[in-house]
Motif scaffolding. Structure first.
Motif, PDB file in Angstrom:
ATOM      1  N   LEU A 128       0.824  -1.204   0.000  1.00  0.00           N
ATOM      2  CA  LEU A 128       0.000   0.000   0.000  1.00  0.00           C
ATOM      3  C   LEU A 128       0.859   1.256   0.000  1.00  0.00           C
ATOM      4  O   LEU A 128       0.590   2.214  -0.738  1.00  0.00           O
ATOM      5  N   MET A 129       1.910   1.260   0.815  1.00  0.00           N
ATOM      6  CA  MET A 129       2.786   2.432   0.848  1.00  0.00           C
ATOM      7  C   MET A 129       3.531   2.591  -0.474  1.00  0.00           C
ATOM      8  O   MET A 129       3.769   3.718  -0.920  1.00  0.00           O
ATOM      9  N   ALA A 130       3.881   1.480  -1.123  1.00  0.00           N
ATOM     10  CA  ALA A 130       4.551   1.564  -2.420  1.00  0.00           C
ATOM     11  C   ALA A 130       3.615   2.139  -3.477  1.00  0.00           C
ATOM     12  O   ALA A 130       4.021   2.972  -4.290  1.00  0.00           O
ATOM     13  N   VAL A 131       2.347   1.729  -3.460  1.00  0.00           N
ATOM     14  CA  VAL A 131       1.375   2.255  -4.418  1.00  0.00           C
ATOM     15  C   VAL A 131       1.157   3.745  -4.186  1.00  0.00           C
ATOM     16  O   VAL A 131       1.139   4.546  -5.128  1.00  0.00           O
ATOM     17  N   ILE A 132       0.994   4.140  -2.921  1.00  0.00           N
ATOM     18  CA  ILE A 132       0.801   5.554  -2.602  1.00  0.00           C
ATOM     19  C   ILE A 132       2.043   6.352  -3.008  1.00  0.00           C
ATOM     20  O   ILE A 132       1.937   7.459  -3.554  1.00  0.00           O
ATOM     21  N   GLY A 133       3.220   5.814  -2.764  1.00  0.00           N
ATOM     22  CA  GLY A 133       4.455   6.478  -3.188  1.00  0.00           C
ATOM     23  C   GLY A 133       4.529   6.614  -4.704  1.00  0.00           C
ATOM     24  O   GLY A 133       4.955   7.646  -5.221  1.00  0.00           O
TER      25      GLY A 133
END
Length: 99
Positions: free
Chosen positions: A49-54
């Motif tokens: 999720l953090m990778a997608v948001i990044g």
């Protein structure tokens, strides 16, 4: 060595978090129970999720969304509503940690 010092100096939060993690490992020695307490699938999902948001942040998605939302506001009351509901719906779409 100067590049490592420059990296640590430019990322103080990362340095302090890493130092805190190392100190906590010294305070509580690793054991089998500690490894069993790690929920690897949840950590993997949070990382994704953090990778997608990044990735969305790098593409400028949030900048365009913010420009669109702020371009339609007339007063500060609407700005407050946008900020509150952006957090609300963002937390529903992804977890609070990522939002």
């Amino acid at each position: 060595m100067p590049s490592l010092f420059h990296f640590l100096r430019s990322n103080p939060v990362l340095f302090l978090a890493s130092a805190g993690a190392l100190l906590s490992f010294l305070a509580v020695p690793p054991s089998g129970a500690l490894l069993e307490a790690l929920n690897v699938p949840v950590l993997a999902i949070l990382f994704c999720l953090m990778a997608v948001i990044g990735g969305l942040r790098e593409t400028g998605f949030f900048d365009r969304l913010l420009d669109h939302l702020l371009g339609r506001l007339q007063d500060t009351r609407q700005l407050g509503a946008v900020l509150v509901f952006a957090c609300f719906f963002g937390s529903m779409w992804v977890t609070n940690d990522v939002a």
